[in-house]
Scaffold this motif. Structure first.
Motif, mmCIF file in Angstrom:
data_model
loop_
_atom_site.group_PDB
_atom_site.id
_atom_site.type_symbol
_atom_site.label_atom_id
_atom_site.label_comp_id
_atom_site.label_asym_id
_atom_site.label_seq_id
_atom_site.Cartn_x
_atom_site.Cartn_y
_atom_site.Cartn_z
ATOM 1 N N GLY A 177 -0.600 4.951 7.722
ATOM 2 C CA GLY A 177 -0.845 6.274 7.166
ATOM 3 C C GLY A 177 -1.382 7.268 8.172
ATOM 4 O O GLY A 177 -0.942 8.428 8.211
ATOM 5 N N TYR B 96 5.463 6.387 -0.197
ATOM 6 C CA TYR B 96 6.513 6.759 0.761
ATOM 7 C C TYR B 96 7.785 7.150 0.029
ATOM 8 O O TYR B 96 8.393 8.198 0.324
ATOM 9 C CB TYR B 96 6.789 5.595 1.714
ATOM 10 C CG TYR B 96 8.030 5.806 2.549
ATOM 11 C CD1 TYR B 96 8.043 6.717 3.616
ATOM 12 C CD2 TYR B 96 9.218 5.110 2.266
ATOM 13 C CE1 TYR B 96 9.187 6.933 4.365
ATOM 14 C CE2 TYR B 96 10.362 5.317 3.023
ATOM 15 C CZ TYR B 96 10.348 6.229 4.065
ATOM 16 O OH TYR B 96 11.490 6.453 4.811
ATOM 17 N N THR C 299 0.807 -1.213 0.000
ATOM 18 C CA THR C 299 0.000 0.000 0.000
ATOM 19 C C THR C 299 0.844 1.268 0.000
ATOM 20 O O THR C 299 0.538 2.238 -0.701
ATOM 21 C CB THR C 299 -0.939 0.021 1.231
ATOM 22 O OG1 THR C 299 -1.717 -1.171 1.248
ATOM 23 C CG2 THR C 299 -1.859 1.237 1.188
ATOM 24 N N TRP C 300 1.945 1.263 0.763
ATOM 25 C CA TRP C 300 2.642 2.506 1.062
ATOM 26 C C TRP C 300 4.045 2.641 0.473
ATOM 27 O O TRP C 300 4.595 3.756 0.498
ATOM 28 C CB TRP C 300 2.742 2.696 2.590
ATOM 29 C CG TRP C 300 1.461 3.159 3.179
ATOM 30 C CD1 TRP C 300 0.539 2.406 3.846
ATOM 31 C CD2 TRP C 300 0.941 4.487 3.130
ATOM 32 N NE1 TRP C 300 -0.517 3.184 4.230
ATOM 33 C CE2 TRP C 300 -0.296 4.463 3.810
ATOM 34 C CE3 TRP C 300 1.401 5.688 2.601
ATOM 35 C CZ2 TRP C 300 -1.085 5.600 3.952
ATOM 36 C CZ3 TRP C 300 0.616 6.819 2.738
ATOM 37 C CH2 TRP C 300 -0.610 6.776 3.414
#
Length: 430
Positions: A373, A254, A249-250
């Motif tokens: 998040g 990021y 997801t990140w």
């Protein structure tokens, strides 16, 4: 009959082997094909930040729900019928959502797809236990590797296929892979039925049934809530999957926020996914030979730690090295799937352990990307978010300690004394 199993170990089981492999290949394609196409889906269907977040949370949450429900379905209807139902759900969901014209029907049919694959997640380990108790390591290596292949290939093909046609074709075409799953199982069912008739006429077991536990006999009532093995594997899977879902997801946003260009950030995620292939192949061939699997888990945990620390402390320098470490850490997922069969004696025990560990594990992992998040938004820094990843790693290691001793879920059966009523003691694995 025992000579048959030794000299011709695959005869009579090729249909089930192919069915297991194709099912594994299809399990993640419908999940990983959507994110690369969100740029097209967003304006056409009306996706916003909230519905994109909901889409990201659907797989682990639906997997959790059906992880807990599936063992009861298996006990009532049998492994093969439940597998067929899972495939039907997955195919129907993929085709209808590809024709959706609004975000909410798309999300609703995505939930149907995830329900089918959530059942498939649970069914695969006991299918291996039932049909290949003498080849658990080899078959697990194959299906976990193909699961990783499907995860990596579908996002790579998503945009090119959409460019040649449209996003609907790109998303819907993977239903064909799921549909193919039914063909080898139909062939296996015909072979087993023919073998059963021959067995009835001759009074002997059919070759297709050789070495397969669960063909006859009563089934123990297992209560996973009372089993340290079940809780240990659930905790282990939760800690592992939390880290993996955070990366999927990140990792690109990021890295982009740290100054890495968008194309490189996307390639880093693809590279992370691809690294699941070699470890998926290695783990089931290596870990079963170890007296203490926690040693292998420790090696993968060190890889996870190095990746987390490197990406936090120096995301711009050594990016590919840090992603390499984290990608190799994914060997813990292959270990979790393998331990389902290494910590169960019977097909029924495997299905109960698979369902409970994946149900509880995915429920715990599903909220990790959201926390990663929101913690950053609340603090304005990534420090606490990466500290959360460290906590997930510790949770995973705690579960590893619980599943390391050689004990089985059947040992804690609520109403069973010493006897094992289904199948044989844990089979030798490769």
């Amino acid at each position: 009959m025992s000579n048959f199993a030794v000299k011709r170990p695959w005869t009579g089981r090729l249909g089930s082997l192919l069915g297991i492999m194709v099912m594994a290949l299809s399990l993640r394609t419908a999940v990983s094909v959507v994110p690369p196409l969100l740029g097209e889906l967003r304006p056409e269907l009306g996706f916003d930040a909230g519905t994109i977040g909901l889409l990201a949370m659907l797989p682990p949450l639906i997997f959790a729900v059906f992880g807990l429900l599936t063992p009861a379905l298996i006990r009532r209807f049998g492994l093969e019928r439940v597998l067929v139902a899972a495939v039907v759900l997955a195919v129907a969901g993929q085709l209808v959502r590809a024709a959706s014209d609004h975000v909410w029907p798309f999300l609703g049919w995505s939930a149907v797809v995830m329900a089918g694959y959530g059942i498939g997640n649970v069914v695969l380990p006991p299918l291996v236990k039932k049909y290949f108790p003498d080849r658990v390591g080899v078959v697990t290596a194959g299906y976990v590797t193909l699961l990783a292949v499907g995860t990596a290939v579908s996002p790579q093909l998503a945009v090119p296929v959409a460019g040649l046609s449209n996003w609907r074709v790109s998303i819907g075409m993977w239903a064909a892979v799921s549909l193919v799953v039914l063909l080898p199982w139909a062939a296996q069912a015909l072979r087993d039925r023919r073998g059963s008739r021959l067995a009835d006429d001759s009074g002997h077991s059919s070759p297709a049934a050789v070495g397969r536990p669960g063909v006859s006999g009563a089934v123990q009532k297992l209560v996973p809530w009372r089993s340290p093995v079940a809780w240990g594997l659930a905790i282990f899977l939760a800690g592992n999957s939390a880290q993996t879902y955070v990366y999927f997801t990140w990792l690109p946003p990021y890295l982009s926020g740290q100054g890495v260009d968008a194309a490189t950030a996307g390639s880093a995620l693809a590279y992370f996914a691809i690294l699941g292939l070699p470890v998926s192949l290695l783990v089931p061939l290596w870990v079963p030979r170890m007296k203490n699997p926690i040693i292998a888990i420790g090696v993968f945990a060190v890889c996870w730690s190095a990746g987390h620390l490197g990406l936090y402390l120096s995301p711009m320098h050594g990016t590919w090295l840090w992603v390499t470490f984290s990608g190799l850490g994914q060997g813990t997922f292959a270990t979790a799937l393998l331990m389902v069969n290494l910590r169960s004696r019977t097909t029924h025990g495997s299905s109960v352990l698979s369902g409970f560990s994946q149900g509880v594990g995915y429920a715990g992992a599903g909220i990790a990307p959201l926390f990663f998040g929101t913690i950053h938004d609340a603090t304005g820094s990534w420090t606490a978010s990466f500290a959360m990843l460290g906590a997930c790693l510790l949770v995973m290691l705690a579960g590893a300690v619980m599943i390391n001793p050689r004990r089985y879920i059947e040992d804690s059966a609520a109403d069973a004394p010493a006897a094992v009523t289904e199948g044989t003691p844990a089979a030798k694995t490769e």
